[in-house]
Design a protein around this motif. Structure first.
Motif, mmCIF file in Angstrom:
data_model
loop_
_atom_site.group_PDB
_atom_site.id
_atom_site.type_symbol
_atom_site.label_atom_id
_atom_site.label_comp_id
_atom_site.label_asym_id
_atom_site.label_seq_id
_atom_site.Cartn_x
_atom_site.Cartn_y
_atom_site.Cartn_z
ATOM 1 N N PRO A 161 0.732 -1.595 -0.143
ATOM 2 C CA PRO A 161 0.318 0.199 -0.389
ATOM 3 C C PRO A 161 1.081 1.296 0.018
ATOM 4 O O PRO A 161 0.654 2.243 -0.725
ATOM 5 N N ALA A 162 2.278 1.075 0.429
ATOM 6 C CA ALA A 162 2.691 2.029 0.717
ATOM 7 C C ALA A 162 3.195 2.991 -0.970
ATOM 8 O O ALA A 162 3.488 4.235 -0.930
ATOM 9 N N ARG B 28 -4.862 11.164 -3.939
ATOM 10 C CA ARG B 28 -5.732 11.549 -2.825
ATOM 11 C C ARG B 28 -5.723 11.657 -1.666
ATOM 12 O O ARG B 28 -5.642 12.233 -0.689
ATOM 13 N N ARG B 29 -5.729 10.424 -1.619
ATOM 14 C CA ARG B 29 -5.905 9.261 -0.818
ATOM 15 C C ARG B 29 -3.997 9.301 -0.057
ATOM 16 O O ARG B 29 -4.653 9.674 1.656
ATOM 17 N N SER B 30 -3.657 9.509 0.215
ATOM 18 C CA SER B 30 -1.963 9.592 0.409
ATOM 19 C C SER B 30 -1.711 11.291 0.714
ATOM 20 O O SER B 30 -0.829 10.653 1.386
ATOM 21 N N GLY B 31 -2.967 12.054 0.492
ATOM 22 C CA GLY B 31 -2.663 12.700 1.029
ATOM 23 C C GLY B 31 -1.509 13.929 -0.552
ATOM 24 O O GLY B 31 -0.319 14.821 -0.205
ATOM 25 N N PRO C 114 -0.907 6.824 5.513
ATOM 26 C CA PRO C 114 -2.368 7.239 4.542
ATOM 27 C C PRO C 114 -3.442 6.905 3.907
ATOM 28 O O PRO C 114 -3.832 7.183 4.085
ATOM 29 N N TRP C 115 -2.577 5.112 3.986
ATOM 30 C CA TRP C 115 -3.925 4.350 3.018
ATOM 31 C C TRP C 115 -5.064 3.797 4.158
ATOM 32 O O TRP C 115 -5.890 3.258 3.107
ATOM 33 N N TYR D 9 -9.551 10.047 5.547
ATOM 34 C CA TYR D 9 -8.012 9.542 6.360
ATOM 35 C C TYR D 9 -7.097 10.080 6.537
ATOM 36 O O TYR D 9 -7.196 11.318 6.752
ATOM 37 N N PRO D 10 -5.579 10.064 7.240
ATOM 38 C CA PRO D 10 -4.709 11.136 7.562
ATOM 39 C C PRO D 10 -4.782 12.225 7.062
ATOM 40 O O PRO D 10 -4.440 13.467 7.335
ATOM 41 N N ALA D 11 -4.578 12.086 5.159
ATOM 42 C CA ALA D 11 -4.279 13.089 4.827
ATOM 43 C C ALA D 11 -5.757 14.661 5.476
ATOM 44 O O ALA D 11 -5.407 15.730 4.866
ATOM 45 N N GLN D 12 -6.670 13.772 5.747
ATOM 46 C CA GLN D 12 -7.596 14.959 6.039
ATOM 47 C C GLN D 12 -7.477 15.408 7.487
ATOM 48 O O GLN D 12 -8.617 16.341 7.954
#
Lengths: 246, 266
Positions: free
Chosen positions: A165-166, A241-244, B89-90, B131-134
């Motif tokens: 996932p990373a 987007r999920r991982s910012g 983050p996932w 999610y952590p980014a939020q």
């Protein structure tokens, strides 16, 4: 509203194409309508479909090989820092040179036909997948691995629940770039050393200056590339987007 | 000076050397004790935490946790919260907090109950599917603390967990940490740069010297177990912080390599 911008873009491109047709005339290109009509005719022609399937088969083989080899090379180089640092400039150099220069060697090794097309497509697509995978593994946040160690994760659990996932967002970007290049490579292979496939038809139409055929085949390829790329870009953006990161 | 009071040692470090090229380091932590370490940058605080956790091997000496030697792996019952944002983050907030429990023998319904409790306790109820980014930096750190705490560690190692937070949030997070410490009865080992944080939270504070790091002094705070951040207005708190700074000022300047430039008498 989500579809408004892409639709607007398609309309603008069609208008530009039509305007260019008015300006340049039949000698240089065919109109959008005539091209679409020609493409519809070709798709209805039983002699055309085998060429499409030939290209599709060659491309899929090349793409799958490029992804598998790219992942294997990228994982090996990413896992071993010194090897990665030695190999990276070589890969970047390979990425930069026009691969057409390698084509005579490919032909000598594989001869004219499917294996040469697949090999050429693979060579084009493998480098971005390998580079992006290598960097994805190198750039895994060290604190994620430390967290995995605190949890005493097994190697399998670490790969499945942390490493994959990373690294996935960056690897998907590499696969997206690899897709485009593998398609270009396969078509180039067909243009210069094949008797079947869309690249071969394109070359044949060019030598006969059959503009409607050139444009129809090109449109088919553009549509295929655009659809797959849009899907991959969608996955890419979703992951990032999920991982910012975007 | 470095021993746990009452003889109920939960963690014992004996003659540890690693980056501490000087004297070997000895320390014993009592069960349920809140111990903080302060010291100048680069003195080896984080390495000391890694050695206790089993994330790094000492060059010589031993670490014993609950009677068993710590060697090469993190023992069961030890939780670590890092300074860096370690939220994945996932994964959503819920899945991040539940992450460690997947690898334990805790039953699914018990795991769910613990995660739900931690989410509520950490004030993350409205963000369980985020999610952590939020999230803000403070919220992400709360997720990491919650991920450690749902496993009910008996020894909690914290490496500057509030380093990236503003002062108000740090004080409030300190209150939450004290509440957790009281409720769980865990032994806490905290590394921090912030002298006020160490003074407010700890039962004992180990003051480390500049590299090669060693304990200059271990101070006892004598705070009641029911303390919270309101003690920062206490006169004793001011005296304690001042004493910590007196000990550390010269060491910090030495660590920066500025002693001559600022004319400090050491």
């Amino acid at each position: 509203m989500k579809w408004r911008d892409p639709l607007l873009l398609i309309v603008v491109l069609l208008l530009l194409w039509q305007a260019l047709y008015f300006f340049a005339g039949d000698i240089a290109l065919s109109s959008p309508l005539a091209t679409m009509r020609r493409l519809a005719q070709m798709l209805g022609d039983p002699r055309f479909v085998p060429h499409v399937l030939e290209t599709l088969s060659a491309f899929l083989q090349a793409f799958v090989l490029a992804v598998l080899l790219g992942l294997a090379i990228g994982i090996a180089l990413g896992a071993h820092r010194l090897t990665g640092e030695v190999a990276e400039p070589i890969l970047v150099a390979l990425y930069s040179i026009p691969k057409v220069t390698l084509y005579p060697i490919i032909l000598l090794i594989f001869g004219i036909g499917m294996p040469a097309k697949v090999a050429f497509g693979t060579i084009q697509g493998v480098v971005p997948v390998a580079l992006f995978t290598m960097n994805a593994i190198r750039n895994v946040n060290p604190v994620f691995n430390r967290t995995a160690r605190v949890q005493n994760l097994s190697s399998i659990a670490w790969v499945r629940d942390v490493l994959v996932p990373a690294t996935l967002p960056e690897i998907v970007t590499g696969i997206r770039v690899g897709f485009s290049l593998a398609l270009i490579g396969t078509l180039l292979g067909e243009m210069f050393g094949a008797q079947r496939g869309l690249g071969f038809l394109l070359m044949q139409a060019m030598s006969l200056h059959n503009m409607p055929n050139i444009m129809a085949v090109t449109l088919l390829l553009v549509l295929f590339a655009a659809i797959v790329n849009t899907a991959l870009l969608g996955i890419d953006r979703r992951l990032r987007r999920r991982s910012g990161a975007a | 000076m470095t021993g746990a009071e009452g003889g109920d040692a939960h963690v014992v470090l004996s003659a540890i050397t690693r980056v501490y090229e000087g004297r070997p380091l000895d320390l014993a932590l009592a069960r349920g004790e809140f111990f903080a370490v302060v010291g100048p940058s680069g003195c080896g605080k984080s390495t000391l935490l890694d050695v206790i956790a089993g994330l790094a091997r000492p060059t010589s000496g031993t670490v014993v946790f609950e009677g068993a030697r710590v060697e090469g792996r993190v023992p069961d019952g030890v939780g670590v919260v890092f300074q860096e944002d370690a939220s994945f983050p996932w994964l959503t907030v819920h899945d991040n907090i539940a992450f460690g429990l997947k690898y334990t023998s805790v039953a699914a319904d018990e795991a769910l109950a613990r995660v739900d409790y931690a989410i509520a306790f950490m004030g993350l109820t409205d963000f369980r599917t985020a999610y952590p980014a939020q999230l803000s930096g403070g919220m992400r750190q709360r997720v990491c603390i919650a991920r450690t705490l749902v496993q009910k560690p008996r020894l909690i190692l914290l490496d500057e967990p509030f380093g990236a937070l503003d002062q108000q949030t740090r004080l409030l997070m300190g209150d939450e940490l004290l509440r957790l410490w009281r409720e769980t009865g865990a032994t806490v080992f905290l590394i921090t740069h912030a002298l006020d944080e160490a003074a407010m939270l700890s039962d004992r504070i180990g003051v480390m010297s500049a590299r090669p790091g060693r304990f200059l002094e271990i101070m006892e705070t004598h705070w009641p177990r029911t303390r919270d951040s309101t003690i920062v207005g206490n006169d004793d708190f001011g005296r304690l912080t001042s004493r910590l700074w007196t000990q550390l000022r010269g060491e910090s300047i030495r660590a920066l390599g500025h002693a001559g430039a600022v004319g400090v008498n050491q």
